[in-house]
Design an enzyme around this catalytic site. Structure first.
Site, PDB file in Angstrom:
ATOM      1  N   HIS A 183      13.617 -32.698  34.074  1.00 35.30           N
ATOM      2  CA  HIS A 183      12.217 -32.710  34.499  1.00 35.30           C
ATOM      3  C   HIS A 183      12.095 -32.969  36.004  1.00 35.30           C
ATOM      4  CE1 HIS A 183      11.531 -32.859  30.181  1.00 35.30           C
ATOM      5  NE2 HIS A 183      10.315 -32.455  30.428  1.00 35.30           N
ATOM      6  N   GLU A 241      21.748 -21.275  32.376  1.00 35.49           N
ATOM      7  CA  GLU A 241      20.436 -21.109  33.014  1.00 35.49           C
ATOM      8  C   GLU A 241      19.609 -20.241  32.084  1.00 35.49           C
ATOM      9  OE1 GLU A 241      20.275 -20.771  37.234  1.00 35.49           O
ATOM     10  OE2 GLU A 241      18.540 -19.462  37.175  1.00 35.49           O
ATOM     11  N   CYS A 283      13.724 -14.834  42.095  1.00 31.32           N
ATOM     12  CA  CYS A 283      13.783 -16.295  41.901  1.00 31.32           C
ATOM     13  C   CYS A 283      13.249 -17.065  43.103  1.00 31.32           C
ATOM     14  CB  CYS A 283      15.214 -16.726  41.594  1.00 31.32           C
ATOM     15  SG  CYS A 283      15.872 -15.900  40.132  1.00 31.32           S
ATOM     16  N   HIS A 322      12.861 -24.746  39.946  1.00 26.36           N
ATOM     17  CA  HIS A 322      13.529 -24.473  41.213  1.00 26.36           C
ATOM     18  C   HIS A 322      13.013 -23.191  41.843  1.00 26.36           C
ATOM     19  CE1 HIS A 322      17.158 -21.895  39.538  1.00 26.36           C
ATOM     20  NE2 HIS A 322      16.011 -21.493  39.089  1.00 26.36           N
TER      21      HIS A 322
HETATM   22 ZN   LIG Z   1      15.783 -19.830  37.967  1.00 25.36          ZN
END
Ligand SMILES: [Zn+2]
Length: 117
Positions: A71, A107, A23, A15
Site C-alpha cells: 500500500h 507484476e 506505464c 507506481h
Molecule cells: Zn506498473
C-alpha cells in the site's frame, strides 16, 4: 541434499515509470511475491533439526521487509520502480537475514521477475 522452502505474500502498490509510453501514468498493481530459501537438511533429533527454518519465522522475517512496499507509492522508494528493481531490493534486504535462494516478484498476472543468488 539441497532443500528449498518457500513463502508467498501479496501486496498492493502504485507506481509511475517515468518516460514509459504506457506505464508513465499513475497506476497500481496487486503483486504476489515468492521468497525461497535453500540449504542442507540436517535431520537431527529435534523438530528444529528437521526443517531449514520455521515457516512462521521465515514469514515474519520476509514480511518485515516486504510490508514496507505494501500500500505504498513506490516512487517514494525507487527512482524507477520496475519489477527488476523491486525484486532486487527485496533480495538485498533479506539476504543477510535468511539463507536466501530467490525472490520471485509478479507484476500483476502473468509477468514476473526472479532474482537469484
Ligand atoms: Zn506498473
Amino acid at each position: 541434499m539441497k532443500t528449498k522452502l518457500g513463502v508467498e505474500f501479496e501486496i498492493d502498490f502504485s507506481h509511475i515509470l517515468k518516460g514509459h509510453p504506457k506505464c508513465g501514468k499513475l497506476h497500481g498493481h496487486t503483486s504476489r511475491i515468492q521468497v525461497e530459501i535453500m540449504g542442507d537438511l540436517v535431520k537431527g533429533s529435534t523438530y528444529q533439526d528437521n526443517m531449514l527454518m520455521d515457516f512462521a519465522d521465515m514469514k515474519t522475517q520476509c514480511w518485515n521487509v516486504i510490508s514496507q512496499l505494501d500500500h505504498n507509492d513506490l516512487n517514494t522508494m525507487f527512482e524507477y520502480p520496475t519489477s527488476e528493481n523491486i525484486a532486487g531490493w527485496i533480495f538485498e534486504n533479506l539476504e543477510d537475514k535468511i539463507p536466501l535462494s530467490s525472490v520471485k516478484f509478479y507484476e500483476g498476472n502473468g509477468k514476473w521477475c526472479i532474482v537469484e543468488k
